[in-house]
Scaffold this active site. Structure first.
Site, PDB file in Angstrom:
ATOM      1  N   LYS A 143      82.809  43.608  46.512  1.00  0.00           N
ATOM      2  CA  LYS A 143      81.475  43.010  46.458  1.00  0.00           C
ATOM      3  C   LYS A 143      80.841  43.070  47.843  1.00  0.00           C
ATOM      4  O   LYS A 143      81.395  42.552  48.808  1.00  0.00           O
ATOM      5  CB  LYS A 143      81.542  41.564  45.986  1.00  0.00           C
ATOM      6  CG  LYS A 143      81.731  41.403  44.480  1.00  0.00           C
ATOM      7  CD  LYS A 143      81.604  39.943  44.081  1.00  0.00           C
ATOM      8  CE  LYS A 143      81.668  39.763  42.576  1.00  0.00           C
ATOM      9  NZ  LYS A 143      81.533  38.336  42.177  1.00  0.00           N
ATOM     10  N   GLU A 185      89.169  29.040  50.463  1.00  0.00           N
ATOM     11  CA  GLU A 185      89.368  30.138  49.515  1.00  0.00           C
ATOM     12  C   GLU A 185      90.840  30.294  49.139  1.00  0.00           C
ATOM     13  O   GLU A 185      91.157  30.748  48.043  1.00  0.00           O
ATOM     14  CB  GLU A 185      88.816  31.444  50.093  1.00  0.00           C
ATOM     15  CG  GLU A 185      87.306  31.456  50.304  1.00  0.00           C
ATOM     16  CD  GLU A 185      86.517  31.717  49.025  1.00  0.00           C
ATOM     17  OE1 GLU A 185      87.135  31.830  47.941  1.00  0.00           O
ATOM     18  OE2 GLU A 185      85.280  31.814  49.110  1.00  0.00           O
ATOM     19  N   LYS A 227      93.860  37.785  43.797  1.00  0.00           N
ATOM     20  CA  LYS A 227      92.542  38.400  43.629  1.00  0.00           C
ATOM     21  C   LYS A 227      92.666  39.840  43.150  1.00  0.00           C
ATOM     22  O   LYS A 227      91.873  40.288  42.310  1.00  0.00           O
ATOM     23  CB  LYS A 227      91.746  38.353  44.936  1.00  0.00           C
ATOM     24  CG  LYS A 227      90.343  38.920  44.755  1.00  0.00           C
ATOM     25  CD  LYS A 227      89.393  38.574  45.865  1.00  0.00           C
ATOM     26  CE  LYS A 227      87.978  38.993  45.504  1.00  0.00           C
ATOM     27  NZ  LYS A 227      87.006  38.659  46.556  1.00  0.00           N
ATOM     28  N   ASN A 246      84.466  32.544  41.084  1.00  0.00           N
ATOM     29  CA  ASN A 246      83.288  31.816  41.557  1.00  0.00           C
ATOM     30  C   ASN A 246      83.478  30.305  41.516  1.00  0.00           C
ATOM     31  O   ASN A 246      82.515  29.552  41.714  1.00  0.00           O
ATOM     32  CB  ASN A 246      82.058  32.201  40.726  1.00  0.00           C
ATOM     33  CG  ASN A 246      81.627  33.632  40.961  1.00  0.00           C
ATOM     34  OD1 ASN A 246      81.452  34.061  42.089  1.00  0.00           O
ATOM     35  ND2 ASN A 246      81.478  34.395  39.886  1.00  0.00           N
ATOM     36  N   HIS A 253      76.768  27.647  46.860  1.00  0.00           N
ATOM     37  CA  HIS A 253      75.629  28.471  47.269  1.00  0.00           C
ATOM     38  C   HIS A 253      74.344  27.644  47.320  1.00  0.00           C
ATOM     39  O   HIS A 253      73.488  27.874  48.187  1.00  0.00           O
ATOM     40  CB  HIS A 253      75.452  29.650  46.312  1.00  0.00           C
ATOM     41  CG  HIS A 253      76.461  30.739  46.501  1.00  0.00           C
ATOM     42  ND1 HIS A 253      76.595  31.787  45.620  1.00  0.00           N
ATOM     43  CD2 HIS A 253      77.380  30.956  47.466  1.00  0.00           C
ATOM     44  CE1 HIS A 253      77.559  32.596  46.030  1.00  0.00           C
ATOM     45  NE2 HIS A 253      78.052  32.106  47.148  1.00  0.00           N
ATOM     46  N   HIS A 267      80.225  29.139  54.874  1.00  0.00           N
ATOM     47  CA  HIS A 267      80.438  29.483  53.473  1.00  0.00           C
ATOM     48  C   HIS A 267      81.679  28.814  52.911  1.00  0.00           C
ATOM     49  O   HIS A 267      81.647  28.240  51.818  1.00  0.00           O
ATOM     50  CB  HIS A 267      80.536  30.998  53.310  1.00  0.00           C
ATOM     51  CG  HIS A 267      80.870  31.431  51.921  1.00  0.00           C
ATOM     52  ND1 HIS A 267      80.013  31.216  50.851  1.00  0.00           N
ATOM     53  CD2 HIS A 267      81.975  32.049  51.402  1.00  0.00           C
ATOM     54  CE1 HIS A 267      80.579  31.679  49.746  1.00  0.00           C
ATOM     55  NE2 HIS A 267      81.760  32.180  50.059  1.00  0.00           N
TER      56      HIS A 267
END
Length: 368
Positions: A143, A185, A227, A246, A253, A267
């Site tokens: 991405k 994450e 992942k 997500n 976001h 982030h």
């Protein structure tokens, strides 16, 4: 060194994880650096910390470094920096078969990857992630994107790297705040589908963040492998499986947008808060025990991360935040799916969530 294959149909590659990979860059990239001159995109902070190591490695291997150095921070994921980067690559006479190096965190990986995707309808690039967040998440999966006034990552392309080299040595130079942002994450992979790994984070997260090398390699390798499995099964997020990645991002976001995509909220920090909100919203809907939602918030708080959205002092209401969500890439026929939780390690995609319901929930959270 751990080697994780990413089995993308037609574009397989490896993620290599270990210390000293940047110092051994030419050997690691054997067969991919075709010319003497090698183009590298990085930011000012990373160049100051690791530019000399990379330049020396290239020189020792018979290459010359050509640098494009952009300002550090989320603001560099912009139309202006994209255009300037593409123009620079064209001036450098980069060909389709060349490999551009992306040396940096998620911003650099996204910017460089998108530039490579559109340059001459697709050039090669190699990810050299220098943050924990980039190593466990953004460098893997293809991405690439920039931000616009309408929202985060709304203009981009799926474009897989040819190789990812995650040098664990770079984590020693990361500020604590950046490490914590990346750790969000790591936790995500436990919460979305691996309760045992979330338990590992409970037991080992603090020591990993403090620098234990074996724990760091395990955290990165386990996250990348998780992942890689998801991306290989659903590369372009068409089957619903990749959408689980997500978790925390829809809420996160919106918070980033309200903060102007600035250093006020990194982030990873937004993702951590987003996962807390997703868990509490799931509990509000009767899907998740409230104790589990509290467990997630407490886990982040005990490590020194912000775990209450009210602590941001946003001076807005729930409707303001949900308006940001209207620009989410995942909107489908006017409906925004949310990744929610039925338990720790049990994420699912809910397609029956009304934004008015989310706004009311956020009003309560902002007032906590």
């Amino acid at each position: 060194m751990a080697v994780i294959p990413v089995a993308i149909a037609g574009a397989p590659y490896e993620v290599r994880i270990g210390s000293g990979l940047l110092a051994g860059l030419v050997e690691q990239c054997r067969g991919k650096l075709r010319k003497r001159r090698v183009q590298i995109v990085t930011d000012a902070h990373v160049h100051a910390a690791w530019g000399a190591v990379v330049e020396h490695a290239l020189h020792e291997g018979g290459h010359e470094a050509a640098w494009r150095i952009v300002p550090a921070g989320e603001a560099s994921k912009s139309w202006e920096q994209l255009a300037a980067t593409v123009d620079w690559l064209l001036a450098e006479e980069v060909e389709r078969g060349d490999h551009i190096l992306a040396l940096g965190g998620g911003v650099i990986g996204d910017l460089t990857g998108f530039a490579a995707a559109i340059l001459k309808r697709g050039c090669q690039f190699i990810q050299l992630p220098t943050t924990l967040l980039a190593q466990v998440d953004s460098s893997v999966g293809g991405k690439t994107a920039i931000n616009t006034a309408a929202g985060k990552n709304l203009v981009g392309a799926f474009h897989q790297p040819a190789l990812v080299l995650a040098d664990l040595a770079v984590l020693d130079t990361l500020p604590r705040r950046e490490l914590l942002a990346g750790y969000a994450e790591v936790v995500k992979y436990g919460l979305l589908g691996d309760a045992e790994f979330f338990g590992w984070c409970d037991a080992n997260g603090a020591a990993m963040l403090d620098g234990d090398p074996a724990l760091r390699e395990y955290a990165v390798a386990h996250s990348v492998a998780a992942k890689a499995r998801i991306v290989a099964a659903d590369e372009r997020e068409t089957k619903g499986l990749r959408a689980l990645l997500n978790l925390g991002h829809t809420f996160g976001h919106a918070l980033e947008a309200q903060c102007g995509f600035s250093d006020r909220l990194l982030h990873g920090e937004a993702v951590a808060l987003g996962m807390v909100l997703a868990a509490r919203f799931s509990a509000t809907r009767g899907l998740l025990p409230r104790a589990s939602a509290d467990h997630i918030a407490r886990h982040f708080a005990e490590l020194g991360m912000v775990s209450e959205v009210a602590a941001l002092g946003l001076n807005c209401d729930g409707q303001t935040l949900t308006r940001h969500m209207l620009h989410d890439k995942k909107m489908d026929a006017g409906t925004l799916p949310f990744v929610l939780l039925r338990g720790l390690g049990e994420a699912f995609l809910a397609r029956d969530v009304a934004l008015d319901e989310v706004a009311a929930f956020l009003d309560a959270e902002l007032a906590r």
